[in-house]
Motif scaffolding. Structure first.
Motif, short mmCIF file in Angstrom:
data_model
loop_
_atom_site.label_atom_id
_atom_site.label_comp_id
_atom_site.label_asym_id
_atom_site.label_seq_id
_atom_site.Cartn_x
_atom_site.Cartn_y
_atom_site.Cartn_z
N SER A 288 19.78 10.15 -45.89
CA SER A 288 20.30 9.33 -46.67
C SER A 288 21.58 10.13 -47.44
N ARG A 289 21.37 11.52 -47.42
CA ARG A 289 22.46 12.37 -48.18
C ARG A 289 23.67 11.99 -47.22
N VAL A 290 23.87 11.90 -46.13
CA VAL A 290 25.04 11.54 -45.39
C VAL A 290 25.52 10.43 -44.93
N ILE A 291 24.04 9.67 -44.58
CA ILE A 291 24.27 8.08 -44.25
C ILE A 291 24.37 7.39 -45.42
N ARG A 292 25.52 6.78 -45.84
CA ARG A 292 25.97 5.74 -47.01
C ARG A 292 25.64 4.45 -47.00
N ASN A 293 25.69 4.04 -45.72
CA ASN A 293 25.83 2.54 -45.43
C ASN A 293 24.88 2.31 -44.20
N VAL A 294 24.46 1.17 -44.18
CA VAL A 294 23.84 0.74 -42.89
C VAL A 294 23.99 -0.82 -42.90
N THR A 295 24.99 -1.26 -41.90
CA THR A 295 25.33 -2.53 -41.72
C THR A 295 24.68 -3.21 -40.53
N TRP A 296 24.20 -4.22 -40.64
CA TRP A 296 23.66 -4.99 -39.23
C TRP A 296 24.80 -6.05 -38.81
N TRP A 297 25.03 -6.13 -37.46
CA TRP A 297 26.01 -6.81 -36.82
C TRP A 297 25.59 -8.16 -36.66
N GLY A 298 25.26 -8.81 -38.09
CA GLY A 298 24.91 -10.37 -38.03
C GLY A 298 23.83 -10.15 -39.35
N ILE A 299 23.32 -11.61 -39.53
CA ILE A 299 22.40 -11.35 -40.40
C ILE A 299 21.05 -12.24 -39.85
#
Ligand code: GLA
Length: 339
Positions: A288-299
């Motif tokens: 998480s130090r480098v991964i600052r966002n996790v986005t799903w392609w849909g809900i």
């Protein structure tokens, strides 16, 4: 267990690690508004900020859907990831041809790229905090480096650096990303690394790598994903997981598509997918130090592009909420980890 007062908010649980995003569209902003408001603090337009939608003709911009998305995000305290500016897909023909229908000159294409960015980035200067400036520019073929595209035909290999420089001039405070798929396959991973390393060496303003994350149940392996994260992180840029979904099907290539078996999303499959998500999210938290966002392609699983890719009309269940918008086993594993 079902959604209720005691369901934790995914975004709240993950606040110490990274922001939690979803790709949205004008329909899902309404039909999935409750889930969005409860569990997400970042949104990406599934199509509404792509060139062909927002700028369909040289003198025509259509901002209504993108504006509505930005407003929804503002009203609900969410951030907006901009997607996408320079891509070989979903870009109208007019960008690349002149009045006589011939390939437009480099200067003309360059001016159009700039005009597009001035208008779009300018409009959302205060609302969109990061942009996928260039999408999918690397070839999937072992013997090729860059993917042939009309941008490259017009502007040469330097079109990628130009796009980033131009975006930075117009929106100096936006975080600028290079985004791609098959980003964990060693050959393509190394080419993405080479591209971004080269840009950084030339002093090109690039701040992050978007790992799309359209993955399967067993592929790529956690080790391959870890290796890619390590390699990209070594460049000193941020990572966003930009388009995460875990198909429950095997990937099938043409011409096997017709033989692709349909499945039933039973308890066993739900558990297997939860195991997969649990491992993935554990890995992402570790970085998480480098991964600052996790986005799903849909809900939720009632609306996913995976129902039509790579096989048309084959139901898939790749997300964290089921077709009734209830949390799946994967969700519970994601929120109930030992801290
Ligand atoms: C790519 C693009 C996205 C979207 C997905 C499929 O990954 O980056 O914009 O088109 O494919 O829906």
């Amino acid at each position: 267990m079902s959604e209720g007062q005691n369901t934790p908010s995914l975004r709240d649980v993950y606040r110490p690690y990274f922001s939690i995003g979803a790709a949205v569209n004008p329909r899902s902003l309404v039909s999935h508004a409750d889930l969005l408001r409860t569990h997400f603090n970042s949104v990406t337009a599934e199509n509404e900020m792509k060139f062909e939608v927002i700028h369909p003709e040289e003198d025509v911009y259509r901002f209504d859907h993108a504006d509505a998305l930005v407003q929804f995000a503002k009203d609900n305290g969410m951030r907006v990831r901009g997607h996408t500016l320079v891509w070989h897909n979903q870009t109208p023909d007019w960008v690349f041809v002149d009045d006589a229908g011939q390939p437009a000159s480099a200067d003309k294409v360059r001016r159009r790229m700039r005009a597009h960015m001035e208008t779009v980035l300018g409009r959302y200067q205060n609302d969109v905090y990061c942009w996928d400036v260039v999408n999918e520019a690397i070839s999937d073929h072992a013997d090729a480096y860059l993917r042939p595209s009309r941008w490259m035909t017009a502007l040469g290999d330097g079109y990628i650096a130009e796009a980033f420089r131009c975006a930075h001039e117009i929106a100096p405070s936006a975080l600028l990303f290079y985004n791609d798929y098959n980003e964990t396959k060693p050959d393509k991973r190394d080419k993405i690394y080479r591209l971004v390393a080269g840009l950084l060496d030339e002093g090109v303003p690039i701040h992050g790598i978007g790992m799309q994350g359209h993955w399967m149940m067993t592929e790529p392996s956690i080790e391959e994903i870890r290796d890619a994260i390590e390699k990209y992180a070594s460049l000193g840029v941020q990572i966003h997981v930009t388009e995460l979904d875990i198909s429950v099907h095997e990937y099938v290539h043409e011409p096997d598509k017709s033989s692709a078996a349909a499945r039933v999303f039973d308890e066993r499959l739900e558990r297997e997918q939860a195991d997969r998500y649990e491992q993935l999210l554990q890995l992402f938290r570790e970085y998480s130090r480098v991964i600052r966002n996790v986005t799903w392609w849909g809900i939720a699983d009632d609306e996913t592009w995976r129902d039509n890719f790579p096989v048309k009309n084959r139901k898939d269940w790749p997300l964290m909420f089921n077709e009734q918008h209830q949390p799946k086993e994967a969700f519970w594993r994601a929120v109930n980890f030992a801290k």
